[in-house]
Motif scaffolding. Structure first.
Motif, short mmCIF file in Angstrom:
data_model
loop_
_atom_site.label_atom_id
_atom_site.label_comp_id
_atom_site.label_asym_id
_atom_site.label_seq_id
_atom_site.Cartn_x
_atom_site.Cartn_y
_atom_site.Cartn_z
N LYS A 1 0.82 -1.22 0.00
CA LYS A 1 0.00 0.00 0.00
C LYS A 1 0.85 1.26 0.00
O LYS A 1 0.50 2.26 -0.65
N LYS A 2 1.98 1.24 0.72
CA LYS A 2 2.83 2.43 0.79
C LYS A 2 3.37 2.80 -0.59
O LYS A 2 3.36 3.97 -0.98
N THR A 3 3.82 1.79 -1.34
CA THR A 3 4.32 2.06 -2.70
C THR A 3 3.19 2.50 -3.61
O THR A 3 3.37 3.37 -4.47
N TYR A 4 2.02 1.90 -3.44
CA TYR A 4 0.82 2.30 -4.20
C TYR A 4 0.53 3.78 -3.97
O TYR A 4 0.24 4.53 -4.92
N GLU A 5 0.62 4.24 -2.74
CA GLU A 5 0.34 5.64 -2.42
C GLU A 5 1.45 6.55 -2.95
O GLU A 5 1.17 7.65 -3.44
N GLN A 6 2.71 6.11 -2.87
CA GLN A 6 3.81 6.92 -3.39
C GLN A 6 3.72 7.10 -4.90
O GLN A 6 4.11 8.13 -5.44
N ALA A 7 3.21 6.09 -5.59
CA ALA A 7 3.07 6.17 -7.05
C ALA A 7 1.96 7.13 -7.47
O ALA A 7 1.87 7.47 -8.65
N GLY A 8 1.13 7.56 -6.52
CA GLY A 8 0.09 8.54 -6.82
C GLY A 8 -1.29 7.92 -6.91
O GLY A 8 -1.59 7.25 -7.90
N VAL A 9 -2.11 8.12 -5.87
CA VAL A 9 -3.46 7.54 -5.88
C VAL A 9 -4.35 8.20 -6.93
O VAL A 9 -5.39 7.67 -7.31
N ASP A 10 -3.90 9.40 -7.40
CA ASP A 10 -4.68 10.09 -8.44
C ASP A 10 -4.23 9.71 -9.85
O ASP A 10 -4.78 10.20 -10.84
N THR A 11 -3.24 8.83 -9.94
CA THR A 11 -2.75 8.39 -11.25
C THR A 11 -3.74 7.41 -11.87
O THR A 11 -4.18 6.46 -11.21
N LYS A 12 -4.06 7.61 -13.13
CA LYS A 12 -5.10 6.82 -13.79
C LYS A 12 -4.77 5.33 -13.81
O LYS A 12 -5.64 4.48 -13.54
N GLY A 13 -3.53 4.98 -14.10
CA GLY A 13 -3.17 3.56 -14.17
C GLY A 13 -3.02 2.90 -12.82
O GLY A 13 -3.06 1.67 -12.71
N ASN A 14 -2.85 3.71 -11.77
CA ASN A 14 -2.67 3.19 -10.41
C ASN A 14 -4.05 3.05 -9.75
O ASN A 14 -4.40 3.82 -8.85
N VAL A 15 -4.82 2.07 -10.21
CA VAL A 15 -6.23 1.98 -9.83
C VAL A 15 -6.39 1.63 -8.36
O VAL A 15 -5.51 1.01 -7.75
N PRO A 16 -7.51 2.04 -7.73
CA PRO A 16 -7.75 1.74 -6.32
C PRO A 16 -7.71 0.22 -6.05
O PRO A 16 -8.09 -0.59 -6.89
N ASN A 17 -7.22 -0.11 -4.86
CA ASN A 17 -7.14 -1.50 -4.39
C ASN A 17 -6.18 -2.39 -5.19
O ASN A 17 -6.24 -3.62 -5.07
N SER A 18 -5.32 -1.77 -5.99
CA SER A 18 -4.34 -2.57 -6.75
C SER A 18 -3.08 -2.76 -5.92
O SER A 18 -1.97 -2.46 -6.35
N TYR A 19 -3.27 -3.22 -4.71
CA TYR A 19 -2.13 -3.47 -3.83
C TYR A 19 -2.41 -4.70 -2.98
O TYR A 19 -3.55 -5.13 -2.82
N LYS A 20 -1.35 -5.26 -2.45
CA LYS A 20 -1.44 -6.43 -1.58
C LYS A 20 -0.35 -6.30 -0.52
O LYS A 20 0.83 -6.26 -0.84
#
Length: 661
Positions: free
Chosen positions: A127-146
């Protein structure tokens, strides 16, 4: 590593006599594997797993430690047999075959920590890397973390690692005997082990053992001493402003890390100077200049960690250098592989001079031992299919984004990719597994689409990388076994035991760091830079160039082109220009991490340079031992320091520095 093997002046007649005796009394493969050897492998594997995990989570740059592992295997088992002999207990003689198997098992164990994705594709799922990559980024879709977990990580490693052990087993004779591939790391390890097990080599080994123990102790005690002064953020010797506070703010300082000094002693001067050049170019020139464009190139309101601000330039320019270097070397190794296979199919002329006849006789003797105990081809094929079926069933359940047919295609292509990588590694000593993994990452991310692309790309990258890397490592070990007269069966079993141990030890080691330290903090010690890089590669595969901040694409084109041109210059004119051309892959690391570790590693190079000027013969003998001692001592300190951190005990003193008024 090769220079160390060459420097061990072993008496030729003594060695030949010893080798003839060894050929006569080589034990069956079952007796080559011993309980004491497995215990020694476990100890070495755990120590090096901690060391390489620290390197993975701080800089992502891990030197080759095979020779160091062989030295430590010799230290442990020779000490064990000597102590038992002194108290009157008779033990089985310690042979070069046992030394080889301990080294193989230990390397297989810590290789899981190196290549298991704990600092790259698996950590990129959290989740931390997911958030660093930008939660507003189009390709970084919600819940795409484990989130990391010991259970699923261990299962993932068991499912993905054992397939690679069997992918190239049917081709071992072709690679080692027919094509006579050199596998430089495997050969250097064999030369060291063969040297240890001769009378003159034994004397030299004692000196190396003494050097290792001395610097292991110094490094461990220095880590303990530093701990007392690190009671807070940005405290202690690791934050010493060596070149002034302004340079310190831009990460230019010496952090007194014995691990990086030792790694710098092992790595070539070209790697270390490339790191320093990358640090000066990025943190000394580019980032201050791009930072001044805040409000013009990117909104001033954005936090620095956003991918649309300065951090985006750091990440994507690093990616451009890595991809440029990786693509060039991928195509280069592919070309070399095809050319050499074509050449080896032609009829070779046999020379009749005595030296070649003697070499041919040596090869025949080694080949006879190597082929004495065959590994059934049907066993390798059935095993590969069996483990592939398990992966096809388990992986989609573990990661629903990765469809079962993606796994089928991956395992159908894996043997041919493994062959190309193992052949290239045999010629050049370059393991290109990560580049094969990156290709899989982009293809799967683009194919899976917006909703599933990031997770599918990261996991698919791990599958391909794991198979291709482990099969190449096994060929290195087979080469070592061929030169030390060790049974291929015992090598395969030893590799399997080490892999199984690594699949358990590596996740536990990772969680030791993950729970005790702030892993993934971009301003902390454990930045885990490649986790963010790999996730953004997957986002780039899904989203395309729209993921880049303003003017970043042009800079990426420039650095991608620089990486290609630099490699081309090195290969076309290796003597005149090549030795001065920096390595783009090494340059890319400090772009995101900072300059401090590059300074440490250059100090390691400086120590080696001065030592060779003062006493070249002693330096060639002792550098690997001293470097290994520094790395292992500092790495061993991680165990008690992390336990103290988990117990919430803080150092009593914070040593920090401020500008005088």
């Amino acid at each position: 590593m090769g220079s160390n093997g060459e420097s061990m002046e072993i008496d030729r007649e003594d060695f030949e006599e010893q080798k003839q005796e060894d050929i006569k009394r080589v034990q069956p493969w079952q007796k080559q594997i011993t309980i004491r050897g497995i215990i020694a492998s476990l100890i070495i594997g755990v120590i090096y797993s901690v060391v390489v995990m620290k390197l993975n989570l701080t800089t992502g740059l891990v030197p080759n430690l095979n020779v160091s592992a062989a030295l430590l295997a010799f230290v442990l088992l020779r000490t064990w047999t000597t102590l038992l002999h002194k108290v009157g207990i008779v033990t089985t003689p310690f042979t070069r075959q046992e030394n080889t198997l301990v080294q193989t098992c230990a390397v297989a164990c810590y290789s899981i920590a190196v290549g298991g994705g704990f600092g790259s594709y698996l950590l990129g799922l959290n989740k931390k890397t997911y958030e660093q990559a930008g939660v507003d980024t189009k390709g970084n879709v919600p819940n795409s973390y484990k989130e990391p977990g010991v259970g699923w990580m261990t299962g993932f490693l068991f499912v993905s690692s054992f397939v690679g052990l069997l992918a190239l087993v049917p081709l071992r004779k072709i690679m080692i005997i027919d094509y006579k591939l050199s596998y430089p790391s495997g050969t250097a390890t064999a030369v060291l082990i063969n040297g240890f097990h001769t009378p003159k080599g034994d004397k030299m080994a004692k000196k190396q053992v003494q050097g290792f123990v001395k610097y292991f102790s110094i490094s461990f005690l220095w880590g303990l001493f530093q701990w007392f002064y690190s009671g807070g953020d940005q405290c202690g010797f690791s934050q010493f402003p060596t070149f002034g506070l302004k340079a310190w703010k831009n990460s230019f300082y010496f952090d007194f890390s014995m691990t990086y000094i030792g790694a710098g002693m092992i790595c070539s001067h070209l790697v270390n100077l490339s790191l320093l050049l990358g640090a000066v170019l990025s943190w000394g020139v580019m980032w201050p200049q791009i930072g001044d464009q805040k409000g013009k190139w990117f909104p001033s309101a954005l936090p620095e960690s956003s991918m649309k601000s300065l951090n985006g330039y750091k990440v994507f320019i690093s990616i451009a250098l890595i991809l440029g270097d990786g693509l060039y070397n991928f195509l280069k190794i592919l070309f070399i592989t095809i050319r050499n296979i074509h050449g080896s199919l032609k009829e070779r002329k046999h020379s009749s001079n005595p030296d070649n006849q003697k070499q041919a006789l040596d090869d025949l003797q080694r080949n006879e031992v190597f082929m004495r105990e065959r590994i059934p081809i049907w066993l390798a094929c059935v095993g590969y299919v069996f483990f592939s079926i398990i992966a096809i069933i388990v992986m989609p359940k573990m990661f629903p984004e990765l469809k079962w047919y993606y796994v089928v295609i991956a395992y159908m292509l894996a043997p041919s990719l493994s062959f190309c990588n193992a052949y290239g590694a045999g010629l050049t000593d370059m393991n290109m597994a990560y580049n094969y993994g990156k290709v899989a990452l982009f293809v799967l991310a683009a194919q899976a689409g917006m909703d599933s692309g990031v997770v599918a790309g990261l996991v698919g990258c791990g599958l391909i990388k794991s198979i291709v890397s482990i099969s190449s490592d096994l060929m290195h070990d087979f080469k070592t076994g061929h030169l030390t007269l060790t049974s291929p069966r015992s090598m395969l079993v030893s590799q399997a035991i080490g892999t199984a141990i690594g699949c358990v030890v590596a996740p536990l080691t990772f969680f030791l760091f993950y729970k005790a330290f702030d892993v993934g903090n971009p301003i902390g010690e454990y930045k885990a830079p490649y986790a963010l890089i790999y996730r953004n590669m997957a986002i780039l595969g899904v989203e395309g160039f729209s993921a880049l901040p303003q003017h970043c694409l042009q800079l990426c084109y420039a650095f991608f082109g620089f990486a290609v041109i630099a490699n081309l210059a090195r290969d076309t004119s290796p003597q005149k220009i090549g030795k001065w051309v920096p390595l783009p892959m090494a340059m890319a690391v400090p772009f995101l991490v900072g300059a401090y570790f590059a300074i440490d590693m250059c100090i390691g190079s400086l120590v080696v340079f001065v030592w060779h000027k003062v006493n070249s013969r002693k330096a060639s003998l002792m550098v690997p031992a001293v470097a290994s001692g520094l790395i292992c001592g500092d790495g061993f300190w991680i165990l008690p320091s992390s336990i103290v951190a988990l117990a919430k005990l803080k150092p009593p003193i914070c040593m920090s520095f401020n500008k005088s008024s």
